[in-house]
Design a protein around this motif. Structure first.
Motif, PDB file in Angstrom:
ATOM      1  N   UNK A 135       0.862  -1.229  -0.245  1.00 10.64           N
ATOM      2  CA  UNK A 135      -0.142   0.040  -0.168  1.00 10.64           C
ATOM      3  C   UNK A 135       1.021   1.129   0.029  1.00 10.64           C
ATOM      4  N   UNK A 136       1.797   1.065   0.710  1.00 14.13           N
ATOM      5  CA  UNK A 136       2.864   2.218   0.665  1.00 14.13           C
ATOM      6  C   UNK A 136       3.574   2.618  -0.733  1.00 14.13           C
ATOM      7  N   UNK A 137       3.891   1.396  -1.457  1.00 18.00           N
ATOM      8  CA  UNK A 137       4.235   1.695  -2.835  1.00 18.00           C
ATOM      9  C   UNK A 137       3.102   1.976  -3.688  1.00 18.00           C
ATOM     10  N   UNK A 138       1.953   1.605  -3.464  1.00 22.91           N
ATOM     11  CA  UNK A 138       0.685   2.099  -4.353  1.00 22.91           C
ATOM     12  C   UNK A 138       0.791   3.422  -4.020  1.00 22.91           C
ATOM     13  N   UNK A 139       0.663   3.894  -2.914  1.00 19.76           N
ATOM     14  CA  UNK A 139       0.274   5.420  -2.438  1.00 19.76           C
ATOM     15  C   UNK A 139       1.196   6.596  -3.198  1.00 19.76           C
TER      16      UNK A 139
ATOM     17  N   UNK B  60      -1.499  14.302  -3.228  1.00 17.76           N
ATOM     18  CA  UNK B  60      -1.636  13.290  -1.838  1.00 17.76           C
ATOM     19  C   UNK B  60      -2.820  13.050  -1.654  1.00 17.76           C
ATOM     20  N   UNK B  61      -4.051  13.685  -1.801  1.00 14.63           N
ATOM     21  CA  UNK B  61      -5.357  13.599  -1.560  1.00 14.63           C
ATOM     22  C   UNK B  61      -5.819  12.521  -2.573  1.00 14.63           C
ATOM     23  N   UNK B  62      -5.580  12.472  -3.707  1.00 15.81           N
ATOM     24  CA  UNK B  62      -6.013  11.303  -4.757  1.00 15.81           C
ATOM     25  C   UNK B  62      -5.386  10.260  -4.263  1.00 15.81           C
ATOM     26  N   UNK B  63      -4.025  10.113  -3.996  1.00 19.99           N
ATOM     27  CA  UNK B  63      -3.522   8.929  -3.604  1.00 19.99           C
ATOM     28  C   UNK B  63      -4.000   8.201  -2.402  1.00 19.99           C
ATOM     29  N   UNK B  64      -4.348   9.072  -1.244  1.00 17.07           N
ATOM     30  CA  UNK B  64      -4.778   8.663  -0.026  1.00 17.07           C
ATOM     31  C   UNK B  64      -6.186   8.095  -0.338  1.00 17.07           C
ATOM     32  N   UNK B  65      -7.124   8.934  -1.039  1.00 16.73           N
ATOM     33  CA  UNK B  65      -8.296   8.273  -1.294  1.00 16.73           C
ATOM     34  C   UNK B  65      -8.581   6.840  -1.795  1.00 16.73           C
TER      35      UNK B  65
ATOM     36  N   UNK C  55      -6.225   4.551  -2.258  1.00 22.22           N
ATOM     37  CA  UNK C  55      -5.461   3.616  -1.348  1.00 22.22           C
ATOM     38  C   UNK C  55      -6.334   3.156  -0.220  1.00 22.22           C
ATOM     39  N   UNK C  56      -6.946   4.405   0.444  1.00 19.02           N
ATOM     40  CA  UNK C  56      -7.940   3.908   1.620  1.00 19.02           C
ATOM     41  C   UNK C  56      -9.066   3.154   1.047  1.00 19.02           C
ATOM     42  N   UNK C  57      -9.675   3.453  -0.270  1.00 20.82           N
ATOM     43  CA  UNK C  57     -10.810   2.530  -0.856  1.00 20.82           C
ATOM     44  C   UNK C  57     -10.342   1.457  -1.142  1.00 20.82           C
ATOM     45  N   UNK C  58      -9.119   1.258  -1.711  1.00 18.18           N
ATOM     46  CA  UNK C  58      -8.636  -0.279  -1.834  1.00 18.18           C
ATOM     47  C   UNK C  58      -8.605  -1.181  -0.683  1.00 18.18           C
ATOM     48  N   UNK C  59      -7.992  -0.394   0.528  1.00 14.43           N
ATOM     49  CA  UNK C  59      -7.682  -1.114   1.741  1.00 14.43           C
ATOM     50  C   UNK C  59      -9.140  -1.500   2.318  1.00 14.43           C
ATOM     51  N   UNK C  60     -10.192  -0.620   2.010  1.00 14.27           N
ATOM     52  CA  UNK C  60     -11.613  -1.018   2.659  1.00 14.27           C
ATOM     53  C   UNK C  60     -12.203  -2.060   1.706  1.00 14.27           C
ATOM     54  N   UNK C  61     -11.896  -2.157   0.466  1.00 13.99           N
ATOM     55  CA  UNK C  61     -12.304  -3.120  -0.482  1.00 13.99           C
ATOM     56  C   UNK C  61     -12.078  -4.636  -0.097  1.00 13.99           C
ATOM     57  N   UNK C  62     -10.772  -4.588   0.499  1.00 15.09           N
ATOM     58  CA  UNK C  62     -10.002  -5.878   0.492  1.00 15.09           C
ATOM     59  C   UNK C  62     -10.085  -6.497   2.010  1.00 15.09           C
ATOM     60  N   UNK C  63     -10.696  -5.649   3.020  1.00 15.75           N
ATOM     61  CA  UNK C  63     -10.909  -5.613   4.256  1.00 15.75           C
ATOM     62  C   UNK C  63      -9.654  -5.270   5.264  1.00 15.75           C
ATOM     63  N   UNK C  64      -9.010  -4.487   4.706  1.00 20.09           N
ATOM     64  CA  UNK C  64      -7.676  -4.054   5.545  1.00 20.09           C
ATOM     65  C   UNK C  64      -8.077  -3.134   6.425  1.00 20.09           C
ATOM     66  N   UNK C  65      -8.957  -2.222   6.291  1.00 26.80           N
ATOM     67  CA  UNK C  65      -9.456  -1.239   7.231  1.00 26.80           C
ATOM     68  C   UNK C  65     -10.249  -1.634   8.487  1.00 26.80           C
ATOM     69  N   UNK C  66     -10.705  -0.970   9.347  1.00 25.04           N
ATOM     70  CA  UNK C  66     -11.552  -1.422  10.412  1.00 25.04           C
ATOM     71  C   UNK C  66     -13.067  -1.106   9.750  1.00 25.04           C
ATOM     72  N   UNK C  67     -13.105   0.136   9.336  1.00 26.64           N
ATOM     73  CA  UNK C  67     -14.359   0.571   8.503  1.00 26.64           C
ATOM     74  C   UNK C  67     -14.446   0.658   7.424  1.00 26.64           C
ATOM     75  N   UNK C  68     -15.685   0.525   6.701  1.00 26.30           N
ATOM     76  CA  UNK C  68     -15.511   0.619   5.297  1.00 26.30           C
ATOM     77  C   UNK C  68     -17.117   1.175   4.874  1.00 26.30           C
ATOM     78  N   UNK C  69     -17.077   2.039   4.244  1.00 27.50           N
ATOM     79  CA  UNK C  69     -18.447   2.351   3.669  1.00 27.50           C
ATOM     80  C   UNK C  69     -18.931   1.515   2.650  1.00 27.50           C
ATOM     81  N   UNK C  70     -20.380   1.613   2.371  1.00 25.23           N
ATOM     82  CA  UNK C  70     -20.921   0.581   1.327  1.00 25.23           C
ATOM     83  C   UNK C  70     -20.443   0.982   0.208  1.00 25.23           C
TER      84      UNK C  70
END
Length: 107
Positions: free
Chosen positions: A9-13, A31-36, A38-53
């Protein structure tokens, strides 16, 4: 990047941030584009604690590839043009149609 992010995820960012800068985005916007993204990809794969619909059910950003960007088939929406006209303080913008706003902005 959030604490506990994987090296992937660091490399992807960094890759997304560098690509955005090459396209002419400001450092802050890149930075904003990269953060959003990467965070969306983390949510899709279950890497984040919370994920929106929308994060879990939507098409992956890597597959979407800018399909919803401002330069789509019809270009920016009327609201996007209106906001830009408001930033440039164009008079009479509230009564303008999409094509009139486009002309007033010089597009």
């Amino acid at each position: 990047m959030p604490r506990g992010s994987s090296a992937k995820r660091e490399r992807q960012y960094e890759h997304i941030k560098d690509s955005a800068k090459e396209r002419g985005e400001s450092d802050r916007r890149a930075k904003e584009i990269a953060s959003r993204t990467v965070n969306k990809e983390r949510a899709r794969t279950g890497e984040s604690r919370t994920a929106g619909r929308t994060s879990t059910r939507d098409m992956p950003s890597s597959r979407r590839g800018g399909q919803r960007s401002h330069s789509g088939a019809q270009g920016p929406t009327r609201d996007q043009l209106y906001n830009e006209a408001r930033q440039r303080d164009i008079k009479g913008r509230s009564n303008m149609t999409k094509s009139q706003l486009s002309r007033a902005l010089g597009r």
